[in-house]
Design a protein around this motif. Sequence first.
Motif, PDB file in Angstrom:
ATOM      1  N   LEU A  54       3.970   4.333   0.723  1.00 16.69           N
ATOM      2  CA  LEU A  54       3.779   5.653   0.480  1.00 16.69           C
ATOM      3  C   LEU A  54       2.744   5.937  -0.268  1.00 16.69           C
ATOM      4  CD1 LEU A  54       3.747   8.909   1.799  1.00 16.69           C
ATOM      5  CD2 LEU A  54       5.939   9.127   0.672  1.00 16.69           C
ATOM      6  N   ASN A  55       3.147   5.390  -1.845  1.00  8.10           N
ATOM      7  CA  ASN A  55       2.674   5.660  -2.630  1.00  8.10           C
ATOM      8  C   ASN A  55       1.336   5.013  -2.488  1.00  8.10           C
ATOM      9  OD1 ASN A  55       4.494   6.993  -3.609  1.00  8.10           O
ATOM     10  ND2 ASN A  55       5.207   5.649  -5.231  1.00  8.10           N
ATOM     11  N   TYR A  56       0.876   3.901  -2.424  1.00 17.05           N
ATOM     12  CA  TYR A  56      -0.261   3.331  -2.435  1.00 17.05           C
ATOM     13  C   TYR A  56      -1.191   3.776  -1.245  1.00 17.05           C
ATOM     14  CZ  TYR A  56      -3.704  -0.255  -0.519  1.00 17.05           C
ATOM     15  OH  TYR A  56      -4.939  -1.304  -0.344  1.00 17.05           O
ATOM     16  N   LEU A  57      -0.993   4.349  -0.203  1.00 15.69           N
ATOM     17  CA  LEU A  57      -2.036   5.256   0.636  1.00 15.69           C
ATOM     18  C   LEU A  57      -1.945   6.389   0.183  1.00 15.69           C
ATOM     19  CD1 LEU A  57      -0.432   4.194   4.184  1.00 15.69           C
ATOM     20  CD2 LEU A  57      -2.955   3.784   2.421  1.00 15.69           C
ATOM     21  N   LEU A  58      -1.007   7.421  -0.539  1.00 15.84           N
ATOM     22  CA  LEU A  58      -1.351   8.296  -1.274  1.00 15.84           C
ATOM     23  C   LEU A  58      -2.491   8.631  -2.428  1.00 15.84           C
ATOM     24  CD1 LEU A  58       1.889  10.248  -2.255  1.00 15.84           C
ATOM     25  CD2 LEU A  58       0.535  10.708  -0.605  1.00 15.84           C
ATOM     26  N   GLU A  59      -2.533   7.352  -3.089  1.00 15.42           N
ATOM     27  CA  GLU A  59      -3.420   7.165  -4.001  1.00 15.42           C
ATOM     28  C   GLU A  59      -4.643   6.631  -3.594  1.00 15.42           C
ATOM     29  OE1 GLU A  59      -1.656   4.633  -7.889  1.00 15.42           O
ATOM     30  OE2 GLU A  59       0.138   5.628  -7.732  1.00 15.42           O
ATOM     31  N   LYS A  60      -4.575   5.929  -2.789  1.00 12.07           N
ATOM     32  CA  LYS A  60      -6.053   5.520  -1.997  1.00 12.07           C
ATOM     33  C   LYS A  60      -6.407   6.730  -1.499  1.00 12.07           C
ATOM     34  CE  LYS A  60      -6.519   1.036  -2.201  1.00 12.07           C
ATOM     35  NZ  LYS A  60      -7.774   0.598  -3.564  1.00 12.07           N
ATOM     36  N   ASN A  61      -6.000   7.677  -1.303  1.00 14.37           N
ATOM     37  CA  ASN A  61      -6.380   9.401  -0.552  1.00 14.37           C
ATOM     38  C   ASN A  61      -6.608   9.821  -2.080  1.00 14.37           C
ATOM     39  OD1 ASN A  61      -6.746   9.836   2.204  1.00 14.37           O
ATOM     40  ND2 ASN A  61      -5.503   8.316   2.318  1.00 14.37           N
ATOM     41  N   VAL A 113       1.107  10.835  11.320  1.00 16.74           N
ATOM     42  CA  VAL A 113       0.356   9.677  10.889  1.00 16.74           C
ATOM     43  C   VAL A 113       1.087   8.447  11.088  1.00 16.74           C
ATOM     44  CG1 VAL A 113      -0.826   8.817   8.922  1.00 16.74           C
ATOM     45  CG2 VAL A 113       0.073  11.305   8.907  1.00 16.74           C
ATOM     46  N   ASP A 114       0.647   7.378  11.684  1.00 19.04           N
ATOM     47  CA  ASP A 114       0.169   6.254  12.077  1.00 19.04           C
ATOM     48  C   ASP A 114       0.667   5.397  10.897  1.00 19.04           C
ATOM     49  OD1 ASP A 114       1.681   3.384  12.243  1.00 19.04           O
ATOM     50  OD2 ASP A 114       1.125   4.468  14.329  1.00 19.04           O
ATOM     51  N   TRP A 119      -2.561   2.363   7.225  1.00 23.45           N
ATOM     52  CA  TRP A 119      -3.017   1.012   6.198  1.00 23.45           C
ATOM     53  C   TRP A 119      -3.797   0.077   6.680  1.00 23.45           C
ATOM     54  CZ3 TRP A 119      -0.062  -0.805   1.764  1.00 23.45           C
ATOM     55  CH2 TRP A 119       0.246  -2.243   1.412  1.00 23.45           C
ATOM     56  N   GLU A 120      -4.146  -0.161   7.560  1.00 23.44           N
ATOM     57  CA  GLU A 120      -4.874  -0.961   7.797  1.00 23.44           C
ATOM     58  C   GLU A 120      -6.441  -0.077   7.914  1.00 23.44           C
ATOM     59  OE1 GLU A 120      -4.803  -2.633  12.186  1.00 23.44           O
ATOM     60  OE2 GLU A 120      -2.919  -2.866  12.144  1.00 23.44           O
ATOM     61  N   ALA A 121      -6.699   1.105   7.736  1.00 24.96           N
ATOM     62  CA  ALA A 121      -7.975   1.413   7.668  1.00 24.96           C
ATOM     63  C   ALA A 121      -8.195   1.818   6.292  1.00 24.96           C
ATOM     64  CB  ALA A 121      -7.669   3.118   7.670  1.00 24.96           C
ATOM     65  N   THR A 122      -7.085   1.668   5.440  1.00 23.66           N
ATOM     66  CA  THR A 122      -7.764   1.693   3.602  1.00 23.66           C
ATOM     67  C   THR A 122      -7.280   0.357   3.569  1.00 23.66           C
ATOM     68  OG1 THR A 122      -5.918   3.776   3.624  1.00 23.66           O
ATOM     69  CG2 THR A 122      -6.085   2.457   1.840  1.00 23.66           C
ATOM     70  N   GLN A 127      -2.638  -6.173   8.035  1.00 24.41           N
ATOM     71  CA  GLN A 127      -1.363  -5.396   9.192  1.00 24.41           C
ATOM     72  C   GLN A 127      -0.468  -4.812   8.049  1.00 24.41           C
ATOM     73  OE1 GLN A 127      -0.653  -8.854  11.534  1.00 24.41           O
ATOM     74  NE2 GLN A 127      -1.412  -7.161  13.409  1.00 24.41           N
ATOM     75  N   LEU A 128       0.040  -4.072   8.673  1.00 24.58           N
ATOM     76  CA  LEU A 128       1.290  -3.313   7.843  1.00 24.58           C
ATOM     77  C   LEU A 128       2.830  -4.134   8.430  1.00 24.58           C
ATOM     78  CD1 LEU A 128       2.658  -1.850   5.696  1.00 24.58           C
ATOM     79  CD2 LEU A 128       3.096   0.264   7.800  1.00 24.58           C
ATOM     80  N   GLN A 129       3.877  -4.980   7.477  1.00 27.24           N
ATOM     81  CA  GLN A 129       4.517  -5.453   8.260  1.00 27.24           C
ATOM     82  C   GLN A 129       5.760  -5.709   7.716  1.00 27.24           C
ATOM     83  OE1 GLN A 129       2.452  -9.753   8.901  1.00 27.24           O
ATOM     84  NE2 GLN A 129       1.631  -8.693   8.019  1.00 27.24           N
ATOM     85  N   MET A 130       6.314  -5.076   8.149  1.00 26.55           N
ATOM     86  CA  MET A 130       7.976  -4.150   7.530  1.00 26.55           C
ATOM     87  C   MET A 130       9.362  -5.680   7.604  1.00 26.55           C
ATOM     88  SD  MET A 130       6.693  -1.416   6.758  1.00 26.55           S
ATOM     89  CE  MET A 130       8.593  -0.587   6.267  1.00 26.55           C
ATOM     90  N   THR A 131       8.805  -7.040   8.674  1.00 23.02           N
ATOM     91  CA  THR A 131      10.138  -7.256   8.511  1.00 23.02           C
ATOM     92  C   THR A 131       9.909  -8.652   9.459  1.00 23.02           C
ATOM     93  OG1 THR A 131      11.465  -6.603  11.155  1.00 23.02           O
ATOM     94  CG2 THR A 131      11.827  -5.018   9.059  1.00 23.02           C
ATOM     95  N   THR A 132      11.157  -9.963   7.888  1.00 22.81           N
ATOM     96  CA  THR A 132      11.037 -10.202   9.085  1.00 22.81           C
ATOM     97  C   THR A 132      12.235 -11.600   8.751  1.00 22.81           C
ATOM     98  OG1 THR A 132      11.217 -11.886   6.390  1.00 22.81           O
ATOM     99  CG2 THR A 132       8.967 -11.293   7.096  1.00 22.81           C
TER     100      THR A 132
END
Length: 234
Positions: A54-61, A113-114, A119-122, A127-132
Amino acid sequence: MFNKTEGQVVLGSVNTLGVLYIVADETAGVASIADLKGKTIVASGQGSTPEYVLNYLLEKNGLIPGVDVTINYVAEHSEAVTQLAAGQATIAMIPEPFVTTITTKKPNIKIAVDMSEAWEATSNGSQLQMTTLVVNKEWAEANPEVLKKFLEAYEASIDSVNENPAEGAKNIVAAGIMTDASLAEKAIPNCNIVFIPVKEAQQSLNEYYTILAGFEPKAVGGKVPGEEFYVLGK
């Protein structure tokens, strides 16, 4: 975990892509990250990947978290849902299946917002990968056939859920993960459940970790993992 255990925990597979969404009341006027300027958002996942994303995307915007956007963090995803349901909040960042739960209970709450798409657009398509799935390296080296059979069964299970959500939903309820099979079935497509072997996941994960580390090193335990992290794909 790889960094903190000095390489004793390694990657087994990627099993979930992005499950984070920003949901908002129809009257909130939110259709993009940029639209969050001047808004208050409830979110879960402080101190972990959701906060960093979230913080990364906010700052990128061009938005400063805590200045341009007020973020009220709650301890559990369910708390954010409760606030939305009670009308105490109009915007929230939550993962599936909580998204399906609130949008079903309150039709005026929509996905705004997806976060995966944002993330992919920015991030140039990363890819945004959440769990492994993670594996104890020493155990894996001592039990290669057991690990192989487990991964084959694991992939088959994932394929089964995606190909037959109705049956998968029944199993989800039986396992005590959710109580409503219809909600579980509706949530499955947005949960982005996948099986990506280590070898296929390495390039995309490395790009993802590099972005996170550049933004907040502690997000990946201090440094981007090296080749040893992907040892099970060699």
